[in-house]
Design a protein around this motif. Structure first.
Motif, PDB file in Angstrom:
ATOM      1  N   ILE A 120      -2.868   2.985 -10.712  1.00 49.10           N
ATOM      2  CA  ILE A 120      -3.637   3.130  -9.870  1.00 49.10           C
ATOM      3  C   ILE A 120      -3.140   3.977  -8.411  1.00 49.10           C
ATOM      4  O   ILE A 120      -1.823   3.021  -8.053  1.00 49.10           O
ATOM      5  N   SER A 121      -3.266   5.033  -7.911  1.00 52.49           N
ATOM      6  CA  SER A 121      -2.432   5.451  -6.576  1.00 52.49           C
ATOM      7  C   SER A 121      -2.726   4.689  -5.399  1.00 52.49           C
ATOM      8  O   SER A 121      -3.243   3.428  -5.296  1.00 52.49           O
ATOM      9  N   ARG A 122      -2.113   5.247  -4.649  1.00 53.79           N
ATOM     10  CA  ARG A 122      -1.783   4.015  -3.228  1.00 53.79           C
ATOM     11  C   ARG A 122      -3.372   3.783  -2.421  1.00 53.79           C
ATOM     12  O   ARG A 122      -3.961   2.361  -2.166  1.00 53.79           O
ATOM     13  N   THR A 123      -4.061   4.321  -2.220  1.00 51.51           N
ATOM     14  CA  THR A 123      -5.542   4.520  -1.808  1.00 51.51           C
ATOM     15  C   THR A 123      -6.431   3.375  -2.681  1.00 51.51           C
ATOM     16  O   THR A 123      -7.383   3.604  -3.137  1.00 51.51           O
ATOM     17  N   GLY A 124      -6.166   3.887  -4.185  1.00 50.63           N
ATOM     18  CA  GLY A 124      -7.238   3.773  -5.271  1.00 50.63           C
ATOM     19  C   GLY A 124      -7.914   4.204  -5.668  1.00 50.63           C
ATOM     20  O   GLY A 124      -8.868   4.261  -6.901  1.00 50.63           O
ATOM     21  N   GLU A 125      -7.708   5.819  -5.517  1.00 51.97           N
ATOM     22  CA  GLU A 125      -8.644   7.205  -5.404  1.00 51.97           C
ATOM     23  C   GLU A 125      -8.058   7.571  -7.099  1.00 51.97           C
ATOM     24  O   GLU A 125      -9.382   8.265  -7.670  1.00 51.97           O
ATOM     25  N   ILE A 126      -6.790   6.704  -7.254  1.00 53.44           N
ATOM     26  CA  ILE A 126      -6.640   8.014  -8.880  1.00 53.44           C
ATOM     27  C   ILE A 126      -6.105   7.452  -9.793  1.00 53.44           C
ATOM     28  O   ILE A 126      -5.718   5.741  -8.830  1.00 53.44           O
ATOM     29  N   ASN A 139       0.689  -1.133  -0.022  1.00 58.60           N
ATOM     30  CA  ASN A 139      -0.399  -0.517  -0.182  1.00 58.60           C
ATOM     31  C   ASN A 139       0.954   1.450   0.333  1.00 58.60           C
ATOM     32  O   ASN A 139       0.595   2.240   0.145  1.00 58.60           O
ATOM     33  N   LYS A 140       1.928   0.823  -0.423  1.00 60.61           N
ATOM     34  CA  LYS A 140       3.206   2.068  -0.179  1.00 60.61           C
ATOM     35  C   LYS A 140       2.927   2.731  -1.953  1.00 60.61           C
ATOM     36  O   LYS A 140       3.881   3.838  -1.963  1.00 60.61           O
ATOM     37  N   TYR A 141       2.677   2.014  -2.387  1.00 56.40           N
ATOM     38  CA  TYR A 141       3.067   2.362  -4.109  1.00 56.40           C
ATOM     39  C   TYR A 141       2.062   2.331  -4.888  1.00 56.40           C
ATOM     40  O   TYR A 141       0.651   1.769  -4.875  1.00 56.40           O
ATOM     41  N   ASN A 180       5.547  -1.504  -9.768  1.00 57.03           N
ATOM     42  CA  ASN A 180       4.856  -0.113  -9.659  1.00 57.03           C
ATOM     43  C   ASN A 180       5.744   0.250 -10.419  1.00 57.03           C
ATOM     44  O   ASN A 180       6.203   0.353 -11.352  1.00 57.03           O
ATOM     45  N   ILE A 181       4.701   1.966  -9.859  1.00 57.40           N
ATOM     46  CA  ILE A 181       5.279   2.990 -10.948  1.00 57.40           C
ATOM     47  C   ILE A 181       6.784   3.348 -11.452  1.00 57.40           C
ATOM     48  O   ILE A 181       6.726   3.489 -12.365  1.00 57.40           O
ATOM     49  N   TYR A 182       7.202   2.514 -10.473  1.00 56.23           N
ATOM     50  CA  TYR A 182       9.107   2.735 -10.707  1.00 56.23           C
ATOM     51  C   TYR A 182       9.015   1.550 -11.470  1.00 56.23           C
ATOM     52  O   TYR A 182      10.860   2.032 -11.997  1.00 56.23           O
ATOM     53  N   ARG A 183       8.786   0.512 -11.235  1.00 56.26           N
ATOM     54  CA  ARG A 183       9.290  -0.305 -12.721  1.00 56.26           C
ATOM     55  C   ARG A 183      10.710  -1.332 -11.366  1.00 56.26           C
ATOM     56  O   ARG A 183      11.328  -2.155 -12.387  1.00 56.26           O
ATOM     57  N   ASP A 229      -6.989  -3.949  -3.657  1.00 51.87           N
ATOM     58  CA  ASP A 229      -7.294  -4.649  -2.868  1.00 51.87           C
ATOM     59  C   ASP A 229      -6.122  -4.041  -2.067  1.00 51.87           C
ATOM     60  O   ASP A 229      -5.356  -5.323  -1.739  1.00 51.87           O
ATOM     61  N   ASN A 230      -6.479  -3.458  -0.894  1.00 48.49           N
ATOM     62  CA  ASN A 230      -4.840  -3.482  -0.126  1.00 48.49           C
ATOM     63  C   ASN A 230      -5.252  -4.761   0.836  1.00 48.49           C
ATOM     64  O   ASN A 230      -4.377  -4.917   2.127  1.00 48.49           O
ATOM     65  N   THR A 231      -6.568  -4.438   1.420  1.00 50.47           N
ATOM     66  CA  THR A 231      -6.379  -5.945   1.944  1.00 50.47           C
ATOM     67  C   THR A 231      -5.576  -7.608   2.033  1.00 50.47           C
ATOM     68  O   THR A 231      -5.139  -7.597   2.724  1.00 50.47           O
TER      69      THR A 231
END
Length: 114
Positions: free
Chosen positions: A50-56, A29-31, A97-100, A72-74
């Motif tokens: 997708i952002s860490r929380t899924g909002e973006i 959930n940090k990425y 992750n976004i940085y590969r 699904d962060n769970t």
């Protein structure tokens, strides 16, 4: 660290598939997380993030309006719902992750053909 993609297959044009990426071994959930794809003879490109929380979320122009990324962060997983598939969507799909920077998984093959 492990990334395991699944859900690919052979589908006709206009069809749908849902890909899954199960992850372990890092603080998920940090990425921001991405789905990438690599078609034969081409480089690996990001199709959705997708952002860490899924909002973006954000999508490549080529899949905008057809693909939906979620997480699904769970359960430390991300998903890609793919609708209205086209032959040009044929590729091996990967998550990272976004940085590969995570070790790549084996990917899942998506083939769109009649």
């Amino acid at each position: 660290v492990q990334l395991v993609e699944s859900g690919g297959g052979l589908v006709q044009p206009g069809g749908s598939l849902k890909l899954s990426c199960e992850t372990s071994g890092f603080t998920f959930n940090k990425y921001y997380m991405n789905w990438y794809r690599q078609a034969p003879g081409k480089g690996r490109e990001s199709v959705a993030v997708i952002s860490r929380t899924g909002e973006i979320t954000n999508y490549a122009d080529s899949v905008q309006g057809r693909f939906t990324i979620s997480r699904d962060n769970t359960n430390n997983a991300i998903f890609l719902q793919m609708n209205s598939l086209k032959p040009e969507d044929t590729a091996v799909y990967y998550c990272n992750n976004i940085y590969r920077t995570l070790p790549w998984g084996q990917g899942t093959q998506v083939t769109v053909s009649s």
